[in-house]
Design a protein around this motif. Structure first.
Motif, short mmCIF file in Angstrom:
data_model
loop_
_atom_site.label_atom_id
_atom_site.label_comp_id
_atom_site.label_asym_id
_atom_site.label_seq_id
_atom_site.Cartn_x
_atom_site.Cartn_y
_atom_site.Cartn_z
N VAL A 47 11.81 35.41 8.27
CA VAL A 47 11.54 36.13 7.08
C VAL A 47 10.17 36.42 6.89
O VAL A 47 9.26 35.58 6.62
N ASN A 48 9.96 37.85 7.22
CA ASN A 48 8.49 38.10 6.94
C ASN A 48 8.34 39.15 5.73
O ASN A 48 8.67 40.35 5.88
N PRO A 49 7.86 38.89 4.45
CA PRO A 49 7.70 39.72 3.43
C PRO A 49 6.77 40.66 3.55
O PRO A 49 6.90 41.77 2.98
N ILE A 50 5.84 40.53 4.46
CA ILE A 50 5.00 41.74 4.91
C ILE A 50 5.49 43.09 5.47
O ILE A 50 5.16 44.16 5.09
N LEU A 51 6.63 42.77 6.29
CA LEU A 51 7.43 43.68 6.73
C LEU A 51 8.50 44.31 6.10
O LEU A 51 9.45 45.09 6.49
N ASP A 52 8.85 43.40 4.74
CA ASP A 52 10.08 43.59 4.21
C ASP A 52 10.04 44.96 3.23
O ASP A 52 9.09 45.44 3.13
N ASN A 53 11.21 45.14 2.63
CA ASN A 53 11.25 46.11 1.50
C ASN A 53 11.75 45.27 0.23
O ASN A 53 13.14 45.06 0.01
N GLY B 116 2.54 37.09 8.49
CA GLY B 116 2.98 37.46 7.33
C GLY B 116 4.61 36.57 7.32
O GLY B 116 5.11 36.09 6.20
N VAL B 117 4.97 35.90 8.45
CA VAL B 117 6.25 35.22 8.37
C VAL B 117 5.91 33.79 7.59
O VAL B 117 6.99 32.94 7.29
N ASP B 118 4.61 33.59 7.46
CA ASP B 118 4.44 32.26 6.91
C ASP B 118 4.47 32.29 5.45
O ASP B 118 4.68 31.16 4.75
N MET B 119 4.99 33.37 4.94
CA MET B 119 5.08 33.63 3.63
C MET B 119 6.72 33.46 3.37
O MET B 119 7.01 33.68 2.29
N GLY B 120 7.53 33.26 4.35
CA GLY B 120 8.86 33.15 4.28
C GLY B 120 9.43 32.31 3.35
O GLY B 120 10.33 32.40 2.59
N PRO B 121 9.02 31.04 3.45
CA PRO B 121 9.46 29.87 2.52
C PRO B 121 9.57 30.36 1.15
O PRO B 121 10.50 30.06 0.26
N SER B 122 8.27 30.95 0.59
CA SER B 122 8.09 31.53 -0.47
C SER B 122 8.63 32.34 -1.07
O SER B 122 9.04 32.41 -2.25
N ALA B 123 9.04 33.62 -0.05
CA ALA B 123 9.92 34.33 -0.64
C ALA B 123 11.50 34.03 -0.70
O ALA B 123 12.14 34.70 -1.72
N MET B 124 11.72 33.19 0.17
CA MET B 124 13.21 32.52 -0.12
C MET B 124 13.17 31.81 -1.40
O MET B 124 14.21 31.96 -2.06
N VAL C 185 8.37 25.64 5.96
CA VAL C 185 7.33 25.50 6.87
C VAL C 185 6.54 26.87 7.08
O VAL C 185 7.25 27.80 8.01
N PRO C 186 5.48 27.03 6.39
CA PRO C 186 5.00 28.37 6.40
C PRO C 186 3.97 28.78 7.78
O PRO C 186 2.75 28.51 7.70
N MET C 187 4.82 28.72 8.87
CA MET C 187 4.19 28.85 10.18
C MET C 187 4.39 30.13 10.75
O MET C 187 5.21 30.64 10.75
N ASP C 188 3.13 30.65 11.33
CA ASP C 188 3.18 32.20 11.98
C ASP C 188 2.71 32.06 13.09
O ASP C 188 2.15 33.18 13.75
N LEU C 189 2.49 30.87 13.78
CA LEU C 189 1.49 30.64 15.00
C LEU C 189 2.36 30.73 16.12
O LEU C 189 2.08 31.05 17.35
N GLY C 190 3.88 30.76 16.00
CA GLY C 190 4.62 30.98 17.22
C GLY C 190 4.72 32.14 17.81
O GLY C 190 5.36 32.55 18.66
N GLN C 191 4.10 33.24 16.84
CA GLN C 191 4.13 34.68 17.40
C GLN C 191 2.77 35.59 17.04
O GLN C 191 2.13 34.65 16.27
#
Length: 307
Positions: A280-286, A27-35, A17-23
């Motif tokens: 999971v937000n890859p933009i803010l990740d390391n 960047g959190v919309d890329m969480g599923p791809s990152a996992m 669910v590449p959703m970032d509209l709840g906040q």
């Protein structure tokens, strides 16, 4: 008492669910791809599960982001549509007898996940592993971000466009909820916790009692009268040192090892019947550290052991 799910290895259906509209932090919309990139499918297959990746729920985009309506709810229409689609997808997975593993996306997607599973059980329990209570409404939220509201919504509290997703409310009962790892609660959330008698283990209890005792108590509470248990895990429950790639980090969280222990204990008891891993937000990740942490925790939840 919850019936075991892992006793016989079954099929795991993944829904992204590449959703970032709840906040408001993109960047959190890329969480599923990152996992997925961090190897979640391979991890589960190595444990003997058949994995069915059903791709991602389509997410609409408003003409302008982060717009509050008169009810103090940001991007409401798109959040509702996404969660309705997710609820339908999760419901289909459960009807087929598969285990739904939802990858987020921000935590507002829990509304859809629970809409899709709760009506399949007579009395669903919920473990909310999170730094936050997510018990706000439009009336109590300082921000209007819906990712801070999903647990209240699933209790039937909040705007009807959210609470009625899936066509029924409430999804869960307050006596069947356990929040683990809380360390940032708004005043309205504290009032609701007291009013509803929701069981909460803050970081104070984890520090004082230890994660083993906390999880033993949490498991006992959430399985007392239930026939299924949903795990909603927000990566910001972990300390930012171990999970830097989240939208709302709060220092002083659980360690990576404590989180693994919690997942291992859930696996040993074989009580989890559906789950989502979110924020999971890859933009803010390391270097994808947070996604890799999420996949490691998923491995432990599904029975991975060192020996």
């Amino acid at each position: 008492m919850v019936k075991g799910w892992q006793t016989v290895k079954k099929k795991v259906s993944i829904i992204g669910v590449p959703m970032d509209l709840g906040q408001t932090r993109r960047g959190v919309d890329m969480g599923p791809s990152a996992m997925r990139y961090a190897g979640v499918i391979q991890r589960l297959e190595s444990l003997g599960y058949e994995v069915d990746d059903r791709g991602d729920v389509e997410i609409g985009r408003p003409g302008k982001l982060d717009v509050k309506n008169e009810k103090n709810l940001k991007d409401l229409d798109e959040v509702v549509k996404a969660n309705e689609s997710l609820g339908n997808a999760v419901s289909k997975v459960v009807e087929e007898g598969n285990f739904p593993l939802v990858l987020g996306g921000d935590h507002s997607i829990a509304i859809g996940s629970l809409a899709g599973v709760a009506n399949k059980y007579e009395n669903l329990g919920v473990i909310w592993y999170d730094a936050h209570g997510d018990l706000n409404t439009g009336d109590t939220s300082p921000s209007g971000n819906i990712h801070g509201m999903p647990l209240a919504v699933c209790l039937g509290i909040g705007d009807s466009s959210l609470t009625q997703i899936g066509g029924y409310a409430p999804k869960i009962k307050s006596e069947n909820i356990v929040i683990v790892g809380a360390r940032s609660l708004d005043e309205g959330e504290k009032e609701l916790i007291r009013e509803k008698g929701i069981k909460v283990f803050t970081m104070h209890e984890i520090d004082r009692l230890g994660m083993t005792n906390v999880m033993e108590e949490a498991i006992a509470h959430v399985t007392k009268k239930t026939d299924g248990v949903h795990l909603s895990l927000d990566l910001d429950a972990l300390d930012p040192h171990d999970a830097p790639g989240v939208g709302t980090p709060v220092i002083g969280g659980t360690t990576y090892r404590e989180a693994h222990l919690a997942m291992e204990m859930l696996a040993e008891r074989d009580i989890i019947t559906s789950t989502e891993f979110v924020e999971v937000n890859p933009i803010l990740d390391n270097k994808n550290q947070t996604a890799e942490a999420a996949v490691g925790l998923i491995g432990s939840l599904f029975g991975e052991k060192l020996l």
